[in-house]
Design a protein around this motif. Structure first.
Motif, PDB file in Angstrom:
ATOM      1  N   PHE A 158     -29.986  38.924 -25.104  1.00 54.62           N
ATOM      2  CA  PHE A 158     -29.973  37.653 -25.820  1.00 54.62           C
ATOM      3  C   PHE A 158     -29.983  36.516 -24.797  1.00 54.62           C
ATOM      4  O   PHE A 158     -29.419  36.640 -23.704  1.00 54.62           O
ATOM      5  CB  PHE A 158     -28.687  37.500 -26.647  1.00 54.62           C
ATOM      6  N   VAL A 159     -30.569  35.390 -25.148  1.00 55.65           N
ATOM      7  CA  VAL A 159     -30.462  34.182 -24.333  1.00 55.65           C
ATOM      8  C   VAL A 159     -29.069  33.589 -24.515  1.00 55.65           C
ATOM      9  O   VAL A 159     -28.542  33.524 -25.630  1.00 55.65           O
ATOM     10  CB  VAL A 159     -31.539  33.156 -24.736  1.00 55.65           C
ATOM     11  N   THR A 160     -28.462  33.161 -23.415  1.00 51.02           N
ATOM     12  CA  THR A 160     -27.137  32.557 -23.495  1.00 51.02           C
ATOM     13  C   THR A 160     -27.162  31.295 -24.350  1.00 51.02           C
ATOM     14  O   THR A 160     -28.166  30.573 -24.389  1.00 51.02           O
ATOM     15  CB  THR A 160     -26.603  32.215 -22.083  1.00 51.02           C
ATOM     16  N   GLY A 161     -26.064  31.034 -25.038  1.00 51.82           N
ATOM     17  CA  GLY A 161     -25.928  29.808 -25.811  1.00 51.82           C
ATOM     18  C   GLY A 161     -25.387  28.657 -24.989  1.00 51.82           C
ATOM     19  O   GLY A 161     -25.277  27.531 -25.493  1.00 51.82           O
ATOM     20  N   GLN A 162     -25.046  28.925 -23.733  1.00 56.13           N
ATOM     21  CA  GLN A 162     -24.534  27.870 -22.869  1.00 56.13           C
ATOM     22  C   GLN A 162     -25.689  27.093 -22.236  1.00 56.13           C
ATOM     23  O   GLN A 162     -26.809  27.592 -22.119  1.00 56.13           O
ATOM     24  CB  GLN A 162     -23.671  28.464 -21.754  1.00 56.13           C
ATOM     25  N   THR A 163     -25.387  25.874 -21.804  1.00 53.19           N
ATOM     26  CA  THR A 163     -26.352  25.148 -20.988  1.00 53.19           C
ATOM     27  C   THR A 163     -26.576  25.928 -19.705  1.00 53.19           C
ATOM     28  O   THR A 163     -25.627  26.424 -19.085  1.00 53.19           O
ATOM     29  CB  THR A 163     -25.828  23.739 -20.656  1.00 53.19           C
TER      30      THR A 163
END
Length: 664
Positions: free
Chosen positions: A490-495
């Protein structure tokens, strides 16, 4: 020290064997690897075993003082086995079953093939396991090579589903970890889950990464099946190895190596169709990977190129000096034994244009004499050289799962995982800084710098190690596109750069994928980069510094003036972030400054010259085919190990020359 050849007695009239063995003795060969493709000879029909041909060949070899490494023959299941059990054959991603007719024609998930493997390996082990001159065993041959690492048949699908059920326990857990709500892919029964055959668009990236993990685990289990059969029947001092190929396949060499005594590797700096060898740094990195697979333990080169190679196309002819140079490079970086491929070029079969020490006429010529020179040069100091310690000052991160994630989503037509990994390895190699290959299992203690190139699939265990390492004074270097993905793909949800944000002292709010032919420009503004320029290719992270200082900026597009390279203090350490694919000149200048600030020893040489220090030994190799070189030696007096000539200050090397020195 063992130096030998890969020998195929079954491919030659038995009347030729004595001449071969005589020539091997004259050459100085003390080991051969045989039998890795001999299943049909050993088991001509099901359940009838006949080892007589190899018995005679082994008797002749060992009576002449040559030790033997036996290969288990499972890479080439015989025709009678495929005729009886065609379901053993692998299936490609289009659902087409691969035909009998080459090699590696089995799916590693076949339970039937497992049973036949147990039988042939056990019979071999019982027959040869107590032989006093058989020193070791190679399982199979080049697991996963030639795209055999993945199979997409019905038995593979069932095995994949069982693997997933064991990993996730419930379908709810799997659906959550794969994000199957996207495109209505939610699974309500394990039997619905496919293997990733061709689809109209692209498969779920989380499914694809788990499929790679599954394939790797299947090969690890299959290898353990073989090592278990062997260990039950052989002497404790017969070693077990496998000859790996490090090309980002769905094979986890680190897992598999736990069941092996030694790691082996097949070293082909050039192959069919290539106009010239791959770069010296590419070869060196492969050796680092091999050494790192058993946490720094020495390894065997089970196939070392000795002549022009190819199947339907023949590659570059190694120049005079190449055999010695590639041998010295391998030993410099941790090889404890060299086995040249092959003894003699075959008259028939797919590999009839894979040239060996002897060509098709079987007459000793230039290559034979060069190998003799190599063997003679190692007689006095070879054992001491391989026993000396290789002490790396820098580490370069490599993780197979990260490679798989990149191969699933390269994101730019200009991106090649291997090429970009080497982009960030080559400057260290050019500056002759000793390097190790590390992953999440490795200790970072003792390294002055840790390079973490294209850290796309962030590993929480390794990230925590990096944080502690930097906090305690270490230097970490990240490249573009780091910290993007979680372990489930998954792509991180953080900046961005996600979990690396505090370490790097930056944020990345935008980025641009550059395609083949596109480029930006980078200007250096501080430190060693001041005044330097470079093209920026493949990718541009638009860096917003928070606590980091800016070393270079972009000079084109709407983001002209935006940071491209930064440096941040973190704890007692330093963390760099390189936001784009820089050219070698700028990257090398940056690495030089990084090494100097970290206290790593640099030996500057001209392009193509490689120097490796191991305790009192120093090896130097000029990879150029046409330029002589002069090297300023580190302080001290040295002796040429081949001639006993004393050398101090400067060392001159002819094109393709290699030399081993010992410090007095």
């Amino acid at each position: 020290m063992y130096i030998g050849v890969d020998y195929y007695p079954e491919q030659w009239p038995e009347s030729r064997w004595p001449e071969d063995v005589t020539l091997m003795k004259e050459l100085g060969v003390n080991v051969v690897r045989i039998a890795e493709f001999g299943w049909q000879l050993m088991e001509p029909e099901e359940g009838r075993y006949d080892f007589s041909l190899y018995d005679r060949a082994i008797k002749l070899l060992t009576e002449n003082g040559i030790k033997v490494v036996l290969g288990t023959p499972t890479a080439t299941p015989p025709a009678w086995l495929i005729q009886k059990h065609p379901e053993i054959l692998p299936t490609d991603e289009n659902g087409v079953q691969i035909s009998f007719g080459a090699r590696r024609h089995y799916t590693v998930n076949s339970r039937i093939f497992h049973e036949y493997t147990k039988k042939i390996v056990t019979e071999m082990a019982m027959h040869y396991g107590q032989h006093p001159d058989i020193i070791g065993w190679q399982t199979d041959n080049e697991y996963g090579h030639e795209k055999s690492d993945r199979s997409y048949g019905e038995e593979d699908r069932q095995s994949f589903q069982a693997w997933l059920e064991k990993k996730y326990g419930t379908l709810d857990q799997l659906n959550e970890n794969w994000g199957t709500v996207f495109w209505s892919q939610t699974y309500t029964d394990w039997s619905q889950i496919p293997v990733p055959r061709k689809v109209l668009q692209e498969h779920n990236p989380s499914l694809l990464l788990d499929f790679d993990r599954f394939c790797a685990d299947a090969y690890t289990s299959y290898n353990k099946l073989q090592t278990d059969c062997l260990r039950e029947n052989i002497r404790d001092d017969q070693f077990l190895t496998h000859n790996f190929v490090y090309t980002d396949q769905a094979i986890n060499q680190w897992d598999m190596a736990e069941d092996l005594d030694y790691v082996s590797y097949d070293n082909y700096p050039v192959w069919g169709g290539l106009a010239e060898p791959v770069s010296p740094s590419a070869i060196a990195h492969q050796h680092d990977l091999c050494r790192g697979t058993k946490n720094g333990k020495g390894y065997w080169v089970m196939e070392e190129l000795s002549g022009a190679q190819g199947w339907s196309k023949i590659g570059y002819l190694p120049r005079p000096g190449h055999i010695k140079l590639w041998t010295y490079q391998a030993i410099s970086r941790g090889a404890e034994a060299i086995v040249y491929f092959r003894w003699r070029a075959a008259h028939f079969g797919t590999e009839e244009f894979c040239h060996g020490i002897l060509d098709h006429d079987g007459i000793p010529k230039r290559k034979y004499n060069e190998v003799k020179e190599v063997i003679d040069s190692l007689k006095e100091h070879g054992d001491d050289w391989i026993a000396s310690k290789y002490e790396a000052q820098a580490a370069v991160y490599y993780d197979t799962e990260n490679a798989w994630a990149w191969n699933i989503q390269p994101q730019s037509s200009a991106f090649s995982h291997r090429q970009e990994l080497l982009r960030h390895y080559t400057p260290a190699h050019k500056l002759n800084v000793a390097t190790d290959a590390v992953n999440s299992r490795s200790s970072l203690e003792g390294y002055k710098v840790v390079f973490v190139p294209i850290y796309f699939l962030e590993n929480p265990i390794f990230t925590e190690k990096l944080k502690r390492y930097a906090e305690n004074g270490g230097t970490v270097v990240f490249s573009y596109r780091s910290g993007v993905k979680k372990p489930n793909n998954f792509v991180t949800g953080q900046t961005l750069p996600g979990e690396l944000t505090e370490m790097t002292g930056i944020t990345i709010n935008e980025y641009e994928s550059l395609q083949t032919g596109q480029q930006n420009k980078v200007n250096g503004v501080k430190g060693s980069l001041s005044g330097l320029e470079s093209a920026a290719t493949v990718w541009c992270d638009l860096i917003d510094p928070v606590t980091a200082e800016v070393l270079a900026e972009y000079d084109d597009c709407f983001y002209k003036g935006t940071a491209a390279v930064t440096k941040n203090k973190y704890g007692k350490g330093t963390v760099y972030y390189i936001g784009t694919a820089l050219e070698e000149t700028m990257l090398t200048a940056l690495y030089k400054e990084i090494f100097q600030e970290a206290g790593a020893e640099i030996i500057e040489t001209q392009n193509g010259v490689e120097v490796v220090r191991r305790e009192k030994f120093l090896s130097a190799m000029n990879h150029s085919v046409d330029r002589p070189a002069e090297i300023a030696l580190p302080e001290g007096n040295y002796i040429d190990c081949a001639t006993n000539q004393k050398i101090k200050g400067a060392l001159k090397l002819a094109p393709l020359a290699s030399i081993l020195l010992k410090k007095e």
